[in-house]
Design a protein around this motif. Structure first.
Motif, short mmCIF file in Angstrom:
data_model
loop_
_atom_site.label_atom_id
_atom_site.label_comp_id
_atom_site.label_asym_id
_atom_site.label_seq_id
_atom_site.Cartn_x
_atom_site.Cartn_y
_atom_site.Cartn_z
N ASN A 141 0.80 -1.23 0.00
CA ASN A 141 0.00 0.00 0.00
C ASN A 141 0.83 1.27 0.00
OD1 ASN A 141 -2.36 -1.49 0.00
ND2 ASN A 141 -2.51 -1.51 2.22
N ASP A 142 2.05 1.22 0.53
CA ASP A 142 2.88 2.42 0.59
C ASP A 142 3.76 2.62 -0.64
OD1 ASP A 142 1.70 2.91 3.00
OD2 ASP A 142 3.49 2.51 4.21
N ILE A 143 3.68 1.72 -1.60
CA ILE A 143 4.40 1.92 -2.87
C ILE A 143 3.61 2.94 -3.67
CG2 ILE A 143 5.09 0.87 -5.06
CD1 ILE A 143 5.64 -1.71 -3.50
N SER A 144 4.24 4.03 -3.99
CA SER A 144 3.54 5.12 -4.67
C SER A 144 3.60 4.97 -6.19
CB SER A 144 4.15 6.47 -4.29
OG SER A 144 5.43 6.60 -4.88
N VAL A 189 6.78 3.66 -8.96
CA VAL A 189 6.63 2.75 -10.10
C VAL A 189 6.97 3.47 -11.40
CG1 VAL A 189 5.03 1.27 -11.37
CG2 VAL A 189 4.91 1.39 -8.87
N PHE A 190 6.49 4.70 -11.55
CA PHE A 190 6.78 5.47 -12.76
C PHE A 190 8.28 5.71 -12.90
CE2 PHE A 190 7.21 9.48 -15.11
CZ PHE A 190 6.59 9.11 -16.29
N GLY A 191 8.96 6.02 -11.80
CA GLY A 191 10.40 6.21 -11.85
C GLY A 191 11.13 4.96 -12.33
N ALA A 192 10.70 3.79 -11.84
CA ALA A 192 11.31 2.54 -12.29
C ALA A 192 11.04 2.29 -13.77
CB ALA A 192 10.79 1.38 -11.45
N ILE A 193 9.84 2.63 -14.23
CA ILE A 193 9.51 2.46 -15.65
C ILE A 193 10.40 3.35 -16.50
CG2 ILE A 193 7.73 2.92 -17.38
CD1 ILE A 193 5.66 2.07 -15.21
N MET A 194 10.59 4.58 -16.07
CA MET A 194 11.43 5.50 -16.83
C MET A 194 12.89 5.02 -16.88
SD MET A 194 9.27 7.48 -18.06
CE MET A 194 10.41 8.55 -18.91
N GLU A 195 13.34 4.34 -15.84
CA GLU A 195 14.72 3.80 -15.83
C GLU A 195 14.91 2.71 -16.87
OE1 GLU A 195 15.92 2.56 -11.96
OE2 GLU A 195 15.52 4.51 -11.07
N VAL A 196 13.90 1.88 -17.09
CA VAL A 196 14.08 0.76 -18.04
C VAL A 196 13.79 1.14 -19.48
CG1 VAL A 196 13.64 -1.02 -16.31
CG2 VAL A 196 11.75 -0.21 -17.71
N LEU A 197 13.15 2.28 -19.67
CA LEU A 197 12.84 2.70 -21.05
C LEU A 197 13.99 3.44 -21.68
CD1 LEU A 197 9.13 3.81 -20.79
CD2 LEU A 197 10.05 1.68 -21.66
#
Length: 72
Positions: free
Chosen positions: A57-60, A64-72
Motif C-alpha cells: 500500500n505504501d508503494i507510490s 513505479v513510474f520512476g522505475a519504468i522511466m529507468e528501463v525505457l
C-alpha cells in the motif's frame, strides 16, 4: 506474474512490484528490469494475511513510474 516472467525472459524491459514476497526469490532476472519494493522491518514476510499491507500500500505511483522511466 507468469506473463511478466515470460516478457523478462525474452528481453522486454520490465518492472516488478514486490510486497510480502522477496524480489531475490521471485524477482526478474533480466538485464533491463527493475524491482519496486519497500525496505520495511516486516518485509519480506511472505504472509498473505497481513493486518496493514504497508509493503504494498505504501508503494507510490511515482516510485513505479520512476522505475519504468529507468528501463525505457
Amino acid at each position: 506474474s507468469g506473463p511478466l516472467h515470460i516478457a523478462d525472459a525474452v528481453g522486454t524491459p520490465c518492472v516488478g512490484i514486490y510486497g510480502p514476497h522477496p524480489p531475490g526469490r521471485f524477482g526478474l532476472l533480466g538485464k533491463c528490469t527493475r524491482h519496486v519494493c519497500l525496505n520495511l522491518d516486516c518485509a519480506p514476510c511472505e504472509t498473505p494475511e497481513c493486518e496493514h499491507r504497508r509493503c504494498v500500500n505504501d508503494i507510490s505511483p511515482d516510485m513505479v513510474f520512476g522505475a519504468i522511466m529507468e528501463v525505457l
